[in-house]
Write an enzyme that holds these catalytic residues in place. Structure first.
Site, mmCIF file in Angstrom:
data_model
loop_
_atom_site.group_PDB
_atom_site.id
_atom_site.type_symbol
_atom_site.label_atom_id
_atom_site.label_comp_id
_atom_site.label_asym_id
_atom_site.label_seq_id
_atom_site.Cartn_x
_atom_site.Cartn_y
_atom_site.Cartn_z
ATOM 1 C CB SER A 132 -5.383 0.084 -4.659
ATOM 2 O OG SER A 132 -5.612 0.903 -3.545
ATOM 3 C CE1 TYR A 156 -1.308 3.686 -7.005
ATOM 4 C CE2 TYR A 156 -3.014 4.095 -5.367
ATOM 5 C CZ TYR A 156 -2.061 3.262 -5.924
ATOM 6 O OH TYR A 156 -1.874 1.995 -5.408
ATOM 7 C CE LYS A 160 -2.203 0.390 -8.513
ATOM 8 N NZ LYS A 160 -1.192 -0.566 -8.983
#
Ligand code: NAD
Ligand code: UFG
Length: 344
Positions: A132, A156, A160
């Protein structure tokens, strides 16, 4: 059950996975969807069957953290590539439940890599990984190139960055393990049929799904988070990308790996930044609906501007976004107006 060109999609029932399944079928692949439905609706499968036919794909309800299930699917379908979508993705929730995020997102990736390497003696299975733009945090400059510093600002985003590092380390140890890491910018919109789309649980966190719910009068108005950003109209600027363009980017990444090309990290964005007010105007025009909004204070953790340098996707994958903001809004509206309560 062996299928030519089988591709395993972990998280395949989710928003991006379900759209990618359509593009894969159109390109001659056989998608095998694995999902535990923790953030998706089984009814998406019926819609996919209506669009693609019963025989065009397979489904397995399972947890991507379960390595043995993955091994079983890889072998029984003779899978040639895995697209690893399965992850939890709500930034705010990740701040409140960090352990759940690290456990789910990183354990699932480990299970996928271990499953792949357990059968790597016989043949190579390639990996496409959903990363992302969030890995860049607040960038020093835009457009953002793949070599920009990684500055995750929430759990989050860390899942990643760690996921990417796990893949890079595994590649270094086993050069035969080849992967394309795709860093998506802001996927929006829906399949042109209006039959599948994004179905957020509860109050949407992201701009486009919120605007869609205002347009069908499920929400009274949109809160625009800040009007004093250092941008042309004072509202946040992002790189919105049609989900079907994103889906086609995955097909290109699979084609690329199967052609024997080397591992890469690639941004998938349009390369164009759009403000919140621009998106509201475009959606209002596409839908014919008024979108009431009010300015509210900035959302904690937000950044002013984020858009991709998308030239590497063009040169390496031969991929370029084809659909503009108008198509993103028209297709989002077709889905939302035809399915005001999602798959219900
Ligand atoms: P989504 O929540 O719609 O889809 C993810 C799917 O994975 C869901 O169907 C969920 O049920 C499933 N899942 C989660 N954990 C699982 C597990 N342990 N086992 C099996 N299934 C599991 O999200 P999405 O928008 O389709 O995102 C797909 C991927 O793209 C994610 O990795 C996400 O982090 C990444 N991504 C999304 C965006 C975005 O804005 N949508 C942006 C950048 C990156
Ligand atoms: N915004 C509003 N009101 C809302 C929601 C959003 O004004 O109700 C604004 C935000 O302040 C921002 C823009 O709309 O300026 C876009 O916000 P989103 O939440 O839609 O998207 P973000 O870029 O903030 O974040 C999303 C995902 C991240 C992901 C990132 C890049 O939530 O997980 O895109 O892919 F990392």
């Amino acid at each position: 059950m062996t299928k030519p060109n089988a591709v395993l999609l972990t998280g395949g029932a989710g928003y991006i996975g379900s759209h990618t399944a359509i593009s894969l079928v159109q390109a001659g692949y056989f998608p095998v969807l694995l999902d535990n439905f923790c953030n998706s609706d089984r009814r998406v499968l019926g819609r996919l069957k209506q669009l693609l036919g019963d025989q065009a794909f397979a489904v397995q309800e399972a947890d991507a953290c379960d390595q043995s299930q993955i091994v079983q699917l890889l072998t029984s379908f003779d899978v040639t590539a895995v697209i690893h979508f399965a992850a939890l993705k709500a930034v705010g929730e990740s701040v409140v439940q960090p352990l759940r995020y690290f456990e789910n997102n990183n354990q699932a990736l480990l299970s996928v890599l271990k499953a792949i390497s357990s059968i790597a003696k016989d043949r190579y299975i390639h990996l496409v990984y959903s990363s992302s733009a969030t890995v860049y945090g607040d960038p020093d400059q835009v457009p953002i190139t793949e070599s920009a510093a990684l500055r995750p600002t929430n759990p989050y985003a860390w899942t990643k960055v760690i996921g990417e590092q796990i893949i890079l380390a595994q590649q270094q140890a086993n050069p035969s393990c080849r992967a394309v890491i795709l860093r998506y910018f802001n996927p929006v919109g829906a399949h042109e049929s209006g039959m599948i789309g994004e179905q957020p649980q509860g109050v949407p966190n992201n701009l486009m799904p919120y605007v869609q719910q205002v347009a069908v009068r499920k929400r009274e108005y949109l809160s625009v988070f800040g009007q004093d950003w250092p941008t042309p109209d004072g509202t946040g600027v992002r790189d919105y990308l049609h989900v079907m363009d994103l889906a086609e980017g995955h097909v290109k990444a699979v084609d690329y790996l199967l052609a024997g090309e080397r591992s890469e990290i690639i941004n998938l964005g349009t390369g164009t930044g759009r403000s919140v007010l621009e998106l509201i105007r475009a959606f209002s025009q596409a839908s014919g609906q008024d979108i009431p909004y009010r300015f509210t204070p900035r959302r904690p953790g937000d950044i002013a501007v984020c858009y991709a340098d998308s030239s590497k996707a063009v040169s390496v994958l031969g991929w370029r976004a084809q659909r503009g903001l108008e198509a993103m809004c028209t297709d989002a509206w077709r889905w939302q107006s035809g399915n005001p309560d999602g798959y219900v």
